[in-house]
Design a protein around this motif. Structure first.
Motif, PDB file in Angstrom:
ATOM      1  N   LEU A  11      -9.926 -15.282   0.655  1.00 50.44           N
ATOM      2  CA  LEU A  11     -10.843 -14.258   0.153  1.00 50.44           C
ATOM      3  C   LEU A  11     -10.441 -13.831  -1.251  1.00 50.44           C
ATOM      4  CD1 LEU A  11     -13.209 -12.312   0.825  1.00 50.44           C
ATOM      5  CD2 LEU A  11     -11.490 -10.730   1.719  1.00 50.44           C
ATOM      6  N   ALA A  12     -11.344 -13.995  -2.215  1.00 49.06           N
ATOM      7  CA  ALA A  12     -11.099 -13.534  -3.581  1.00 49.06           C
ATOM      8  C   ALA A  12     -11.590 -12.102  -3.707  1.00 49.06           C
ATOM      9  CB  ALA A  12     -11.814 -14.434  -4.582  1.00 49.06           C
ATOM     10  N   LEU A  13     -10.673 -11.181  -3.950  1.00 50.90           N
ATOM     11  CA  LEU A  13     -11.014  -9.771  -4.102  1.00 50.90           C
ATOM     12  C   LEU A  13     -11.143  -9.474  -5.591  1.00 50.90           C
ATOM     13  CD1 LEU A  13     -11.371  -6.939  -2.849  1.00 50.90           C
ATOM     14  CD2 LEU A  13      -8.880  -6.649  -3.052  1.00 50.90           C
ATOM     15  N   VAL A  14     -12.372  -9.280  -6.045  1.00 54.85           N
ATOM     16  CA  VAL A  14     -12.619  -9.061  -7.472  1.00 54.85           C
ATOM     17  C   VAL A  14     -12.663  -7.563  -7.748  1.00 54.85           C
ATOM     18  CG1 VAL A  14     -14.155  -9.493  -9.412  1.00 54.85           C
ATOM     19  CG2 VAL A  14     -13.939 -11.204  -7.597  1.00 54.85           C
ATOM     20  N   GLY A  15     -11.779  -7.113  -8.601  1.00 59.04           N
ATOM     21  CA  GLY A  15     -11.719  -5.700  -8.954  1.00 59.04           C
ATOM     22  C   GLY A  15     -10.436  -5.433  -9.699  1.00 59.04           C
ATOM     23  N   ARG A  16     -10.234  -4.194 -10.081  1.00 59.84           N
ATOM     24  CA  ARG A  16      -9.025  -3.870 -10.805  1.00 59.84           C
ATOM     25  C   ARG A  16      -7.814  -3.982  -9.890  1.00 59.84           C
ATOM     26  NH1 ARG A  16      -8.413  -5.554 -13.938  1.00 59.84           N
ATOM     27  NH2 ARG A  16     -10.077  -4.778 -15.250  1.00 59.84           N
ATOM     28  N   GLU A  60      -4.284  -5.463   5.247  1.00 60.77           N
ATOM     29  CA  GLU A  60      -3.774  -5.371   6.616  1.00 60.77           C
ATOM     30  C   GLU A  60      -4.675  -6.111   7.597  1.00 60.77           C
ATOM     31  OE1 GLU A  60      -3.650  -1.212   7.331  1.00 60.77           O
ATOM     32  OE2 GLU A  60      -1.797  -0.867   6.180  1.00 60.77           O
ATOM     33  N   VAL A  61      -5.970  -5.869   7.483  1.00 61.32           N
ATOM     34  CA  VAL A  61      -6.916  -6.490   8.411  1.00 61.32           C
ATOM     35  C   VAL A  61      -6.938  -7.999   8.217  1.00 61.32           C
ATOM     36  CG1 VAL A  61      -9.337  -6.608   9.110  1.00 61.32           C
ATOM     37  CG2 VAL A  61      -8.313  -4.394   8.539  1.00 61.32           C
ATOM     38  N   ALA A  62      -6.943  -8.440   6.947  1.00 59.64           N
ATOM     39  CA  ALA A  62      -6.969  -9.868   6.664  1.00 59.64           C
ATOM     40  C   ALA A  62      -5.712 -10.560   7.190  1.00 59.64           C
ATOM     41  CB  ALA A  62      -7.105 -10.097   5.161  1.00 59.64           C
ATOM     42  N   ALA A  63      -4.557  -9.915   7.024  1.00 56.25           N
ATOM     43  CA  ALA A  63      -3.310 -10.495   7.516  1.00 56.25           C
ATOM     44  C   ALA A  63      -3.342 -10.649   9.032  1.00 56.25           C
ATOM     45  CB  ALA A  63      -2.127  -9.626   7.095  1.00 56.25           C
ATOM     46  N   GLY A  64      -3.949  -9.673   9.702  1.00 60.00           N
ATOM     47  CA  GLY A  64      -4.065  -9.755  11.154  1.00 60.00           C
ATOM     48  C   GLY A  64      -4.924 -10.916  11.615  1.00 60.00           C
ATOM     49  N   LEU A  65      -5.837 -11.350  10.759  1.00 57.70           N
ATOM     50  CA  LEU A  65      -6.713 -12.474  11.077  1.00 57.70           C
ATOM     51  C   LEU A  65      -6.159 -13.803  10.566  1.00 57.70           C
ATOM     52  CD1 LEU A  65     -10.140 -10.826  10.156  1.00 57.70           C
ATOM     53  CD2 LEU A  65      -9.284 -11.265  12.465  1.00 57.70           C
ATOM     54  N   GLY A  66      -5.035 -13.721   9.858  1.00 55.38           N
ATOM     55  CA  GLY A  66      -4.465 -14.934   9.291  1.00 55.38           C
ATOM     56  C   GLY A  66      -5.148 -15.389   8.009  1.00 55.38           C
ATOM     57  N   TRP A  67      -5.858 -14.481   7.337  1.00 55.57           N
ATOM     58  CA  TRP A  67      -6.563 -14.810   6.098  1.00 55.57           C
ATOM     59  C   TRP A  67      -5.664 -14.542   4.894  1.00 55.57           C
ATOM     60  CZ3 TRP A  67     -12.081 -12.202   6.588  1.00 55.57           C
ATOM     61  CH2 TRP A  67     -12.716 -12.692   7.751  1.00 55.57           C
ATOM     62  N   GLU A  68      -6.010 -15.149   3.779  1.00 56.76           N
ATOM     63  CA  GLU A  68      -5.343 -14.882   2.515  1.00 56.76           C
ATOM     64  C   GLU A  68      -6.268 -14.048   1.635  1.00 56.76           C
ATOM     65  OE1 GLU A  68      -4.131 -18.380   0.513  1.00 56.76           O
ATOM     66  OE2 GLU A  68      -2.739 -19.033   2.088  1.00 56.76           O
ATOM     67  N   VAL A  69      -5.696 -13.097   0.894  1.00 62.36           N
ATOM     68  CA  VAL A  69      -6.450 -12.292  -0.062  1.00 62.36           C
ATOM     69  C   VAL A  69      -5.923 -12.612  -1.453  1.00 62.36           C
ATOM     70  CG1 VAL A  69      -7.070  -9.978  -0.843  1.00 62.36           C
ATOM     71  CG2 VAL A  69      -6.854 -10.455   1.616  1.00 62.36           C
ATOM     72  N   TRP A  70      -6.812 -13.100  -2.309  1.00 66.41           N
ATOM     73  CA  TRP A  70      -6.454 -13.450  -3.690  1.00 66.41           C
ATOM     74  C   TRP A  70      -7.058 -12.420  -4.632  1.00 66.41           C
ATOM     75  CZ3 TRP A  70      -8.328 -19.242  -3.637  1.00 66.41           C
ATOM     76  CH2 TRP A  70      -7.520 -19.979  -2.755  1.00 66.41           C
ATOM     77  N   PRO A  71      -6.241 -11.650  -5.333  1.00 70.23           N
ATOM     78  CA  PRO A  71      -6.788 -10.680  -6.289  1.00 70.23           C
ATOM     79  C   PRO A  71      -7.278 -11.369  -7.554  1.00 70.23           C
ATOM     80  CG  PRO A  71      -4.402 -10.627  -6.342  1.00 70.23           C
ATOM     81  CD  PRO A  71      -4.771 -11.582  -5.246  1.00 70.23           C
ATOM     82  N   VAL A  72      -8.449 -10.983  -8.018  1.00 67.77           N
ATOM     83  CA  VAL A  72      -9.021 -11.490  -9.263  1.00 67.77           C
ATOM     84  C   VAL A  72      -9.423 -10.282 -10.098  1.00 67.77           C
ATOM     85  CG1 VAL A  72     -10.864 -12.842 -10.329  1.00 67.77           C
ATOM     86  CG2 VAL A  72      -9.889 -13.580  -8.137  1.00 67.77           C
ATOM     87  N   GLY A  73      -8.825 -10.128 -11.272  1.00 66.81           N
ATOM     88  CA  GLY A  73      -9.205  -9.000 -12.109  1.00 66.81           C
ATOM     89  C   GLY A  73      -8.054  -8.317 -12.799  1.00 66.81           C
ATOM     90  N   ASP A  74      -6.857  -8.927 -12.752  1.00 64.46           N
ATOM     91  CA  ASP A  74      -5.743  -8.370 -13.502  1.00 64.46           C
ATOM     92  C   ASP A  74      -6.097  -8.350 -14.992  1.00 64.46           C
ATOM     93  OD1 ASP A  74      -2.957  -9.107 -15.057  1.00 64.46           O
ATOM     94  OD2 ASP A  74      -2.662  -7.700 -13.412  1.00 64.46           O
ATOM     95  N   ARG A  75      -5.634  -7.348 -15.714  1.00 65.04           N
ATOM     96  CA  ARG A  75      -5.975  -7.200 -17.130  1.00 65.04           C
ATOM     97  C   ARG A  75      -5.479  -8.372 -17.979  1.00 65.04           C
ATOM     98  NH1 ARG A  75      -7.876  -2.119 -18.412  1.00 65.04           N
ATOM     99  NH2 ARG A  75      -7.532  -0.516 -16.847  1.00 65.04           N
ATOM    100  N   THR A  76      -4.507  -9.119 -17.459  1.00 62.66           N
ATOM    101  CA  THR A  76      -3.977 -10.247 -18.226  1.00 62.66           C
ATOM    102  C   THR A  76      -4.774 -11.530 -18.004  1.00 62.66           C
ATOM    103  OG1 THR A  76      -2.439 -10.824 -16.426  1.00 62.66           O
ATOM    104  CG2 THR A  76      -1.657  -9.284 -18.101  1.00 62.66           C
ATOM    105  N   THR A  77      -5.803 -11.468 -17.128  1.00 60.59           N
ATOM    106  CA  THR A  77      -6.582 -12.668 -16.827  1.00 60.59           C
ATOM    107  C   THR A  77      -7.243 -13.227 -18.082  1.00 60.59           C
ATOM    108  OG1 THR A  77      -7.028 -11.882 -14.590  1.00 60.59           O
ATOM    109  CG2 THR A  77      -8.482 -13.597 -15.449  1.00 60.59           C
ATOM    110  N   ILE A  78      -7.106 -14.545 -18.267  1.00 63.29           N
ATOM    111  CA  ILE A  78      -7.750 -15.237 -19.384  1.00 63.29           C
ATOM    112  C   ILE A  78      -8.725 -16.253 -18.809  1.00 63.29           C
ATOM    113  CG2 ILE A  78      -7.420 -16.743 -21.389  1.00 63.29           C
ATOM    114  CD1 ILE A  78      -4.569 -15.607 -21.611  1.00 63.29           C
TER     115      ILE A  78
END
Length: 309
Positions: free
Chosen positions: A4-9, A21-39
């Motif tokens: 799961l790509a989580l887009v936000g700050r 927490e919920v995603a970990a319980g389901l065995g999912w991965e959460v990928w953050p997208v939106g760090d200020r250093t993103t190019i």
């Protein structure tokens, strides 16, 4: 496993923590997208291949355009999404929402789009007093003020001009707004509802301003209005603010990134089950564009905390 790509700050927040927490319980991965250093190189696909995009973009971000670009770059790869960037761009603007509500015939407070240089007397004649002023891009009741007469309205407009505000929203004040409903809609269905009652004599019913939430059961008309408002803006997940008036329910606004923890705690409804089910449905559909490549993404633990709000 769903990626799961989580887009936000990329900052600590109650909703992001709960999602993790919920995603970990389901065995999912959460990928953050939106760090200020993103190019992101314009015109070149990022090469990311999450299964689903979950948008948590706030309209108050100072780099809103950057976040929307990052999400659209992923959407361009055909990755399914919960709350598309086009809908988010509409939802973060109270002006655009008001125009859509009017176009769809949805009950909404009388609204004017103004600049801080508007004539207070004329605005009062159009809306009546009290008049509520809001920033077009706002969150949590911040910057929302009320004027009881033309003199007070003029002073508030002067302050807005000095603060550098541009497009603003002016609305008729509805006294019932001090106790309104927050209705959570997921994929066209109401999954939870709570009454938000302003605390300490405040007239703003935002939880961020101290309002108290208690579970309620919305009636059929309120459910229809919340779902219609969500659909009008084009969102898949929304927190809809509805005011109960003697003439019937009125939609105040639709939130594309509602705070979910307070609603979950107040209602005890299984809202995350509904949200994760919506994500899983999208993951099962697969990308609509072929040929994407998988790239290992950082986890939330890999990101350094940024300034919190």
């Amino acid at each position: 496993m769903i990626r799961l790509a989580l887009v936000g700050r990329a900052r600590p927040s109650n909703t992001a923590t709960r999602l993790r927490e919920v995603a970990a319980g389901l065995g999912w991965e959460v990928w953050p997208v939106g760090d200020r250093t993103t190019i992101t190189q314009v015109g070149i696909a990022q090469g990311l291949a999450p299964d689903v995009i979950f948008s948590r973009i706030l309209g108050t971000e100072d780099d809103l355009a950057h976040l929307l670009f990052l999400q659209r770059d992923l959407e361009r790869l055909g990755i399914p999404v919960l709350n598309k960037a086009d809908a988010v761009e509409i939802a973060v603007s109270k002006v655009r929402q008001a125009a859509l509500f009017r176009a769809h015939g949805l009950r909404h407070p009388r609204t004017c789009v103004i600049t801080p240089f508007a004539d207070p007397a004329q605005l009062g004649l159009l809306l009546g007093f009290p008049v509520v002023l809001k920033p077009d891009l706002g969150l949590g009741g911040l910057g929302v003020v009320r004027a009881h007469d033309a003199h007070g309205l003029g002073l508030l407009l002067q302050e807005a001009a000095m603060a550098g505000q541009r497009t603003m929203v002016a609305q008729s004040f509805l006294p019932e707004a001090a106790a309104n409903l927050r209705i959570l809609v997921v994929d066209g269905q109401v999954v939870a509802a709570a009454e938000r009652r302003a605390a300490g004599g405040d007239w703003r019913s935002n939880v961020a301003q101290g309002a108290v939430m208690t579970a309620v059961v919305p009636d059929e008309e309120e459910v229809r209005l919340a779902c219609a408002a969500t659909a009008a803006v084009g969102l898949d997940l929304a927190g809809v603010d509805v005011i109960r008036t003697p003439e019937g329910p009125v939609v105040l606004e639709v939130n594309c990134s509602p705070g979910l923890l307070a609603t979950e705690q107040a209602t005890r409804a299984p809202i995350w089950e509904d949200i994760m089910a919506a994500i899983a449905r999208r993951a099962s559909s697969g990308p609509t564009v072929q040929g994407t490549q998988t790239l290992t993404m950082p986890t939330l633990d890999d990101l350094r905390p940024l300034d919190a709000v």
